[in-house]
Each structure stands twice: as C-alpha cells, then as structure tokens.
Write a protein that holds these residues in place. Sequence first.
Motif, PDB file in Angstrom:
ATOM      1  N   VAL A 281       0.917  -1.202  -0.028  1.00  0.00           N
ATOM      2  CA  VAL A 281       0.049   0.151  -0.031  1.00  0.00           C
ATOM      3  C   VAL A 281       0.762   1.217  -0.058  1.00  0.00           C
ATOM      4  CG1 VAL A 281      -1.591   1.262   1.544  1.00  0.00           C
ATOM      5  CG2 VAL A 281      -2.085  -0.988   1.228  1.00  0.00           C
ATOM      6  N   ASP A 282       1.789   1.269   1.081  1.00  0.00           N
ATOM      7  CA  ASP A 282       2.594   2.347   0.865  1.00  0.00           C
ATOM      8  C   ASP A 282       3.510   2.789  -0.269  1.00  0.00           C
ATOM      9  OD1 ASP A 282       3.886   4.551   3.103  1.00  0.00           O
ATOM     10  OD2 ASP A 282       5.466   3.745   2.167  1.00  0.00           O
ATOM     11  N   ARG A 283       4.085   1.699  -0.998  1.00  0.00           N
ATOM     12  CA  ARG A 283       4.662   2.149  -2.104  1.00  0.00           C
ATOM     13  C   ARG A 283       3.907   2.571  -3.108  1.00  0.00           C
ATOM     14  NH1 ARG A 283       4.524  -1.314  -6.170  1.00  0.00           N
ATOM     15  NH2 ARG A 283       3.923  -3.070  -5.000  1.00  0.00           N
ATOM     16  N   ASN A 284       2.571   2.263  -3.198  1.00  0.00           N
ATOM     17  CA  ASN A 284       1.485   2.522  -4.238  1.00  0.00           C
ATOM     18  C   ASN A 284       1.211   4.147  -3.812  1.00  0.00           C
ATOM     19  OD1 ASN A 284       1.051   0.863  -6.462  1.00  0.00           O
ATOM     20  ND2 ASN A 284       1.179  -0.577  -4.927  1.00  0.00           N
ATOM     21  N   ILE A 285       1.116   4.607  -2.659  1.00  0.00           N
ATOM     22  CA  ILE A 285       0.768   5.663  -2.186  1.00  0.00           C
ATOM     23  C   ILE A 285       2.057   6.635  -2.832  1.00  0.00           C
ATOM     24  CG2 ILE A 285       0.508   7.201  -0.177  1.00  0.00           C
ATOM     25  CD1 ILE A 285      -0.819   5.206   1.170  1.00  0.00           C
ATOM     26  N   GLY A 286       3.086   6.263  -2.479  1.00  0.00           N
ATOM     27  CA  GLY A 286       4.386   6.919  -2.938  1.00  0.00           C
ATOM     28  C   GLY A 286       4.234   7.259  -4.582  1.00  0.00           C
ATOM     29  N   ARG A 287       3.773   5.884  -5.232  1.00  0.00           N
ATOM     30  CA  ARG A 287       3.693   6.210  -6.722  1.00  0.00           C
ATOM     31  C   ARG A 287       2.568   7.445  -6.921  1.00  0.00           C
ATOM     32  NH1 ARG A 287       2.281   2.660 -10.625  1.00  0.00           N
ATOM     33  NH2 ARG A 287       0.889   1.536  -9.416  1.00  0.00           N
ATOM     34  N   LEU A 288       1.585   7.191  -6.422  1.00  0.00           N
ATOM     35  CA  LEU A 288       0.725   8.199  -6.528  1.00  0.00           C
ATOM     36  C   LEU A 288       1.043   9.680  -6.188  1.00  0.00           C
ATOM     37  CD1 LEU A 288      -2.399   9.021  -7.384  1.00  0.00           C
ATOM     38  CD2 LEU A 288      -3.226   8.342  -5.200  1.00  0.00           C
ATOM     39  N   LEU A 289       1.642   9.857  -5.242  1.00  0.00           N
ATOM     40  CA  LEU A 289       2.239  11.165  -4.646  1.00  0.00           C
ATOM     41  C   LEU A 289       3.109  11.701  -5.865  1.00  0.00           C
ATOM     42  CD1 LEU A 289       2.372  10.748  -0.966  1.00  0.00           C
ATOM     43  CD2 LEU A 289       0.539  11.821  -2.190  1.00  0.00           C
ATOM     44  N   GLN A 290       3.934  10.801  -6.196  1.00  0.00           N
ATOM     45  CA  GLN A 290       4.866  11.010  -7.184  1.00  0.00           C
ATOM     46  C   GLN A 290       4.359  11.507  -8.535  1.00  0.00           C
ATOM     47  OE1 GLN A 290       8.335  11.177  -7.042  1.00  0.00           O
ATOM     48  NE2 GLN A 290       8.112  12.437  -8.905  1.00  0.00           N
ATOM     49  N   ALA A 291       3.155  10.996  -8.860  1.00  0.00           N
ATOM     50  CA  ALA A 291       2.410  11.374 -10.066  1.00  0.00           C
ATOM     51  C   ALA A 291       1.820  12.535  -9.914  1.00  0.00           C
ATOM     52  CB  ALA A 291       1.637  10.336 -10.549  1.00  0.00           C
ATOM     53  N   VAL A 292       1.575  12.772  -8.855  1.00  0.00           N
ATOM     54  CA  VAL A 292       0.637  14.128  -8.463  1.00  0.00           C
ATOM     55  C   VAL A 292       1.832  15.356  -8.454  1.00  0.00           C
ATOM     56  CG1 VAL A 292      -0.383  15.575  -6.461  1.00  0.00           C
ATOM     57  CG2 VAL A 292      -1.369  13.049  -7.138  1.00  0.00           C
ATOM     58  N   ASP A 293       2.929  15.192  -7.877  1.00  0.00           N
ATOM     59  CA  ASP A 293       3.923  15.852  -7.967  1.00  0.00           C
ATOM     60  C   ASP A 293       4.448  16.090  -9.525  1.00  0.00           C
ATOM     61  OD1 ASP A 293       5.152  17.172  -5.879  1.00  0.00           O
ATOM     62  OD2 ASP A 293       6.873  16.640  -6.508  1.00  0.00           O
ATOM     63  N   THR A 294       4.669  15.239 -10.241  1.00  0.00           N
ATOM     64  CA  THR A 294       4.939  15.420 -11.471  1.00  0.00           C
ATOM     65  C   THR A 294       3.998  16.205 -12.210  1.00  0.00           C
ATOM     66  OG1 THR A 294       6.163  13.165 -11.349  1.00  0.00           O
ATOM     67  CG2 THR A 294       5.561  14.039 -13.854  1.00  0.00           C
ATOM     68  N   LEU A 295       2.812  16.108 -12.175  1.00  0.00           N
ATOM     69  CA  LEU A 295       1.869  16.725 -12.710  1.00  0.00           C
ATOM     70  C   LEU A 295       1.717  18.181 -12.099  1.00  0.00           C
ATOM     71  CD1 LEU A 295      -1.037  14.185 -12.823  1.00  0.00           C
ATOM     72  CD2 LEU A 295       0.221  15.073 -14.988  1.00  0.00           C
ATOM     73  N   GLY A 296       2.531  18.603 -11.180  1.00  0.00           N
ATOM     74  CA  GLY A 296       2.462  20.094 -10.630  1.00  0.00           C
ATOM     75  C   GLY A 296       1.463  20.198  -9.763  1.00  0.00           C
ATOM     76  N   LEU A 297       0.549  19.120  -9.134  1.00  0.00           N
ATOM     77  CA  LEU A 297      -0.448  19.436  -8.437  1.00  0.00           C
ATOM     78  C   LEU A 297      -0.518  19.612  -6.994  1.00  0.00           C
ATOM     79  CD1 LEU A 297      -3.021  16.915 -10.603  1.00  0.00           C
ATOM     80  CD2 LEU A 297      -2.647  19.541 -10.667  1.00  0.00           C
ATOM     81  N   THR A 298       0.703  19.034  -6.336  1.00  0.00           N
ATOM     82  CA  THR A 298       0.914  18.886  -5.022  1.00  0.00           C
ATOM     83  C   THR A 298       0.407  20.274  -4.073  1.00  0.00           C
ATOM     84  OG1 THR A 298       2.844  17.324  -5.200  1.00  0.00           O
ATOM     85  CG2 THR A 298       2.603  18.550  -3.163  1.00  0.00           C
ATOM     86  N   ALA A 299       0.877  21.407  -4.596  1.00  0.00           N
ATOM     87  CA  ALA A 299       0.475  22.553  -3.667  1.00  0.00           C
ATOM     88  C   ALA A 299      -1.000  22.885  -3.730  1.00  0.00           C
ATOM     89  CB  ALA A 299       1.194  23.562  -4.382  1.00  0.00           C
ATOM     90  N   ARG A 300      -1.865  22.302  -4.638  1.00  0.00           N
ATOM     91  CA  ARG A 300      -3.222  22.497  -4.448  1.00  0.00           C
ATOM     92  C   ARG A 300      -4.176  21.059  -4.192  1.00  0.00           C
ATOM     93  NH1 ARG A 300      -5.319  22.893 -10.252  1.00  0.00           N
ATOM     94  NH2 ARG A 300      -3.346  22.912 -11.760  1.00  0.00           N
ATOM     95  N   THR A 301      -3.406  20.226  -3.499  1.00  0.00           N
ATOM     96  CA  THR A 301      -4.295  18.979  -3.325  1.00  0.00           C
ATOM     97  C   THR A 301      -4.091  18.607  -1.954  1.00  0.00           C
ATOM     98  OG1 THR A 301      -3.567  18.081  -5.703  1.00  0.00           O
ATOM     99  CG2 THR A 301      -4.347  16.312  -3.993  1.00  0.00           C
TER     100      THR A 301
END
Lengths: 462, 462
Positions: free
Chosen positions: A251-271
């Motif tokens: 689970v945790d590894r996959n949460i990492g993948r998702l957060l990485q994707a969000v970051d790559t998309l530049g969405l972290t600051a507004r998510t």
Amino acid sequence: MASAIASLPAQRGGGDGAAGASRPNIISIVTDDQARWSVGAYGNQEARTPHIDGLARDGARFDNAFVPTPVCSPSRAAFLTGRYGTQVGITDWISPAEAGRGLGLPASAITWPEVLKREGYATALVGKWHLGEDPAFHPHRRGFDHFFGFLGGGNRPMNPTLEDNGRPRSLQGSLPDLLVDDAIGFVERHRDRPFAVLLHFRAPHLPYGPVPYEDSAPFETLDPTIPDVPGLDRAQVKRWTRDYYASIHSVDRNIGRLLQAVDTLGLTARTVVLFTSDHGYMIGHHGIHTKGNGVWVAGGVTGPKRPNMFDTALRVPLVVRWPGVVRGGTVIAEPVTALDTFPSVLGMLGIPVPVDAAQQGADFSPLLRGQQVAWRDAVFGQYDLHHSGLAFMRMIRTAQWKLVRHHMADGLDELYDLQQDPDELRNLYGSEAARPVRDQLQMRLTDWQRSIDDPLLARLQR
Amino acid sequence: MASAIASLPAQRGGGDGAAGASRPNIISIVTDDQARWSVGAYGNQEARTPHIDGLARDGARFDNAFVPTPVCSPSRAAFLTGRYGTQVGITDWISPAEAGRGLGLPASAITWPEVLKREGYATALVGKWHLGEDPAFHPHRRGFDHFFGFLGGGNRPMNPTLEDNGRPRSLQGSLPDLLVDDAIGFVERHRDRPFAVLLHFRAPHLPYGPVPYEDSAPFETLDPTIPDVPGLDRAQVKRWTRDYYASIHSVDRNIGRLLQAVDTLGLTARTVVLFTSDHGYMIGHHGIHTKGNGVWVAGGVTGPKRPNMFDTALRVPLVVRWPGVVRGGTVIAEPVTALDTFPSVLGMLGIPVPVDAAQQGADFSPLLRGQQVAWRDAVFGQYDLHHSGLAFMRMIRTAQWKLVRHHMADGLDELYDLQQDPDELRNLYGSEAARPVRDQLQMRLTDWQRSIDDPLLARLQR
C-alpha cells in the motif's frame, strides 16, 4: 479540551461550480484493516511506511483518531456520510447474503463525494465499496463519476477481476498496483479541474498475500515485536505480522507512486491528501486476531468470536497533508472520528455542509488551520455484531476513560482507566471506587443513544 | 420409533391420600454438571461409579436421555415442572443479580413434588435449589416439607453453610456427605409412609474439590483419556478430568451410603430410585470447558464463551431402579428429556397428572414396564444465553440428525448427521445435499416453537 459539542458545521462562503474552479483537489486514501500501531509515523519501528510517514511529516498527524464501529461497512458508511451505522441500517459488515437481500447505503444518506460532484468536482472511487451491490447503491449513483474497483467486501490480492465503470475486467498484477494505476490515470485526465479521488485499498486485509516480492522482501528476516499474551502461538503470530507488514508495504509503495505522479503533474500544492484506515486491527493483542469481530487465537488455535471495542480495534491512523495551510509535523491531540470526515473535507475545500445532510461529525479543519476551537471531549462507538457471533456494544471514550456496554448480555461490560491502563488490561466495571465515573459515563452514553435514535434503546425497553 | 407425540399423560387410577399409603417411595438423585460420558454404566472405564452402575444393573439405563437446556436453572425447572425455561421465564442460570431482582420459578408452574405432597407423600429437597431466592420461591412453598441445602447456585465443597428448614447452619465436612447424612435421616424418619426425597448434589460442579481423600485417591495416578482436540493444554485437561472423577466418586460413594441405609431399613423393594444429572459437560471436548455456556480452552488458555448444544452438553445419564417392575439391565433407546420426569414419576407412582399441569413431558413409565408404546422421534432444546455471552439457540435432534439454530446471529447454525458423525465434528448446515433434511427439521423446529409460545418467535418477527 473544551466542552462537548455535537457538531461544528463549516459555514464558510463559496459553493457554486464556478467558484469551485480554484478549489483544491482532494485525494482521500482509506486502507482496510490497518491499525494505528502499524504505521511508522505512530511509532512503529518495524513496519515500513515511508510515504505515509512523509505525509505526516509534511502535514498533520491526528493522535486520537477513532472509527465508530470496528468493522468495514458501518465504518465506511460513517466515513462517507457522517452518520452512524444504526442511522443508515448497516450495523455489521454487509455479508454476501445481506447484499443479495438488498442491504446497502440508502440514498437518504448523502455522501460527501455527492456534495463535491454537485460543486463541480470530478469524483472517483477507486477500489473497495462494500456498501451495497444492488444497482441503486452503485457508486455511480452515490456521487462518483468514475468507479474502478469492486462492490463487495473483498477481492484477490493478485490478478483480480475488477469493475471498470460498469464493465468487469480480468486483470494481471497486484491489486494495490492496479488501483493506483487507475487513480493516476484519473488524476492525469482531470489535472485541470478540481477533482476528488477516493482510493480505497483492500490491503492489508486478509489474505495478506500474495504481494510483489519487493513488498515482502524487507520482512523476510524480520523477527517482529508481538503482543505478550499467554498462550499465543508466537511463530504463527510473527508470520501473520510479517505478512501484514508486507501488505502494508504494498500500500505504502503505491501511495508513493501516486504522490509522485501528483507531484510530476505539478498538483501537489493544490491537493489535499488525507490518509486513514477503516478501523484498527489486532494480531494477537488481547488474544485476538483481526478486529471488532475478531476471533480468539490465544493458544494458537482459532476459537470463537471475541466481540470487542478495544482501542486496538477502534483507533486508526489519520494524516492530512494540506499544503500552504498545515505546518509540517503538526500533531493534533483532539479526539476525532470517521464521522468528522464529511464536514472536515468540505471545511478544507471551502464548501458549506448542505442543510439536509444529517451528518453527525464535527469539522476538524479549524484544528488543521491551527485555530483554537471548542472541541468534544468524548467519542462514541456502536457495534451490533451479528455475523458468526452476537453482540450489541455501545461505547464512550474520553481521554481518561472508556466504558463499553455489552447489551442483552451481562457480565461483559467494561470500564478502563486509560491513563493508568492504556492497554485496557484491567476491567474496572465492577469496581466500587470507579462507580461514580461509570455512572456518569453511562448517562452520557444513554444521552448519545437518544440523540441518534439508537434502535437498541427501544429494543431494550420492550 | 413411532410417530411423534406431544405427551402421554398417565391416566391410571388411584390418587387419594388413603390409597397412597401403599405407594412406592421415590428417591430422585440429580447431580450437577455430570456428563453421560462420565459414568461407568455408559462405558467409562476410568471413572468409578459402582453404585450408579449398580442402579443400572438392577434397573434400567436410558441410552438417549437429554435435557432441554444445557445449564442449571432452566434444566432444573424442566425437571421439576415439565416445562421449558421460556415457559417459566428462566432462560439461563439464575445469577445472584437476577435472584436479587426477584427471578424464580413462578407458582403457576406446578412441581411434581407438589403433586406428591398433595397425594400424601412426605417430601424433601436435600441440596441445591437454584430456582429463586425470594421467600415466595422457597422449596417449603414449592412442595417440599423438608429442605436442607442452599437456595443459590453453589456452595463450598467442604465445610459449607446450609439452610436447615429455614435456619442457616455452619457445618463441618464434605458437602455430599452432609447432604446424604440428612437424606438418610429423612428416610429413617419417614420409613413408614410414602416419601419422596429429591437429593440434588452440587458435585461434580466446579470447584471440583476439595473432596475427602478416599475420593481423590483412586485417581492420583490415573492418566485419563481426554479429547483429541488441537491446542488443548493436555496436562491441565488431565488434571481437571482427574479432579472431576474424584468429585463424581464423592457423589457415587454417598449414593452407596444412601442405598445401603434404604436397604437396612428394608425399603429397597418399595422404593423407586432415579438417578440423573442436570446436563452434560465438557472437559476439552470441542475445545470447550464446562457446558452450554462453556468457555473456549483450546490452546490451554481460557477464552470467550462458546455457546453450544453439543450432545456432550445436552446428554445426561438416566438410570431408574424400580424393583419388581423393571428387569435388571434393561436398556431403553427411546429419546427422553428432563421434561418427562414430571409425568413419568407420577406414572411410576400411580398418580394421575393433574389436569392443570401445563407440563410438556411424556410418561416413560410404560417403557420401564416393557410395554410397546408410540413414542416421539425427536427431542427439542432451547437456550437463551445472556450471562457473559449472548446466544439464542433452538435445537431439534432425531436419532440421525441434529439442527441447531443460533438466532439473531448468522453463520453459526449447525446441522450434524449423527449416524455418520456422532461426535458432531462436521457441520453440514451449508451443504446442498443436506438441504432437504435441514428444511424439514427447520419446519418441525418452528412448529415446536409455536407450540410452546416461544417468545423468540415474536421477537424475531418484529
């Protein structure tokens, strides 16, 4: 803590679809059967949850987060609607037989994704539903534009068949990976508008495996710390614990993948990212395996049910990363419950709680903002166990005390002084010295039961 | 076996006090928690029950004797009144709290000692009552001229305080010995008239000791046969079994003393002796310790309740010595229950069943006489466990099948093919092949519930 309050609905402005364009996204992650004690951020040195821990480091960790009912369906109903299981007619996990008889989350119980959808959010449920299998209960009709997952309680951890927006698909791979692949796809497709992704893992529920080797490898040689309970088959309990940690790692590894994707998309600051579990868990704690409907395993032999509301069964991890608002490393001591999710998510996103939502939660977003607010001093629990056992439990828990009533049965009621006895090992229910506390808690418990029209009250009065 | 019949009331003549002078006496002995499997006459080679075995050798042994409820108070109520626990409002053992709240055997439920007293018998209860502690429920008001014993569920095995016709007395010695001393005294005082002595031992109930050394000595070096159940603490189970046998020996030895006294007084030929127990017992069987409300001990650690209606919990020894009528060594296969005691005792003594007795039993005295009679093919059970656990069980058992329903809970129902699986190890409830049998038994079970106005039926229909 200040005086108890029934709810604290968000009454901030905003709320139409146009205004919504600038609103933050939310990713809400719920794992299945993951105890608070299994998370690194809560002190576990043996499990490996770097990405969940990272969310806590960058956001807030709730130290006293509870669910009202220590099994799946009623807890999930509370999480989505802010209502207790008895208020929506779901008092135990929904069995296949019950689902076949048409049990599910009634339309009268509004879900917060429904509110978000109304407010212009793109909404997705990825993973487990377990709130009814009839068409009327389908996630598509309960607020979700997109559904990729399964309607019942479980699925295979590897090579599952999943429903993809109404059509079954046979898939290859690990269930957490498949779910996160889909969640990432949804985020990518909706990067330009407010979205809400509810990612409901099945892991780390039994069966703990199979998982990809990279998830089990870190625990192959681990000699895990296990509860010191007489009669446990320690080798078996250690095996279970290792396999549980491996499932959590997947689970945790996959949460990492998702957060990485969000970051790559530049969405972290507004998510906003919220992480929690549907209830706690025990692997040998109190001699029990699993949750509120756990079975007796002291002695290493699987015995009958041991209905319980131990903290191990009721406490969950709850972590919220809210960039720009929550200071990293915040720790929140106020007691919150899964019921609070409804008003709190709306509170974070700046959406008013609909007047017709009969939700019972309190908005904890002011706590995340660092504001001083009056807050409740107790949480309540309820569980009508009727699968493979029978119990009618009601609970009140303050910072110091926990009272658990087992109705229709006598000799099982429990009272713990959590300050002296945080592991709930000494039942003081029969203690003369504790009687004033017990009686006062009982009064508050009954008041609460009245306030939610608890059907058990009428049943007991007959 | 012939078709089922609801009852077979004795309608023989006699019945006034004058005629009663020539009637046989009765000594009715009930032990506490003594399983059928613990008696030599039923095949146990390790226990020592020579005097009980002697009764079977000189009289009849019932091979299929059951109680309707596998705990004390409701079973004792059934034994004395021929009525099911739900019919007299006693559905679990009467706890001290319940006794304090005024629960007891209502006057509307006629006891067979009341009938005997009315017919001119001198009546005594020696030992345990456990059917209410308020004055209204006192044995003196429920048919007994003489009472020497205790009103609650238990007493100390050594140096107890006993009530002697209304006055407490502190005594020295072993409880079974003290009870039999009193019973012998009563018999001596009433040798010249019909008498009924009900001797209700507390043994072999927990605590199994202390017992006089002569009772424990034969088992000191015994390595007893115990159930082969995974996870049992075999050393502990063997200790319990040895102590259980010692307690049983203390009962049997005292039965010998009583029978000897009866013989010395020249009363043997005109005294019926009935021996039975209030229900069965388990020491490790099915992983359980004690009875229908037994606790889970597989693993050697005491766990939660395991509500059950296994044969080990429901079957009792039942032996009747009826000089001049029953041929020695008779074995009776017809299924009988504790409810049958009421009409059968009256049947043996030649006393008609009162028209106002709403008893549910069948008169088995014709079976003892060697007569061919239509007999039931099934017995029924019921148990609403509410002390330290919760269960609402109903049961039907034929020679081949047993159906146990656990109401309000699902996933616990049981169906056993006793012909293929006499130890009840393979639950066929979910088996498609067994469904026709299951459905038919269910219909009969519901019919029976209706016939006794089972309160559970109404409760479930709500």
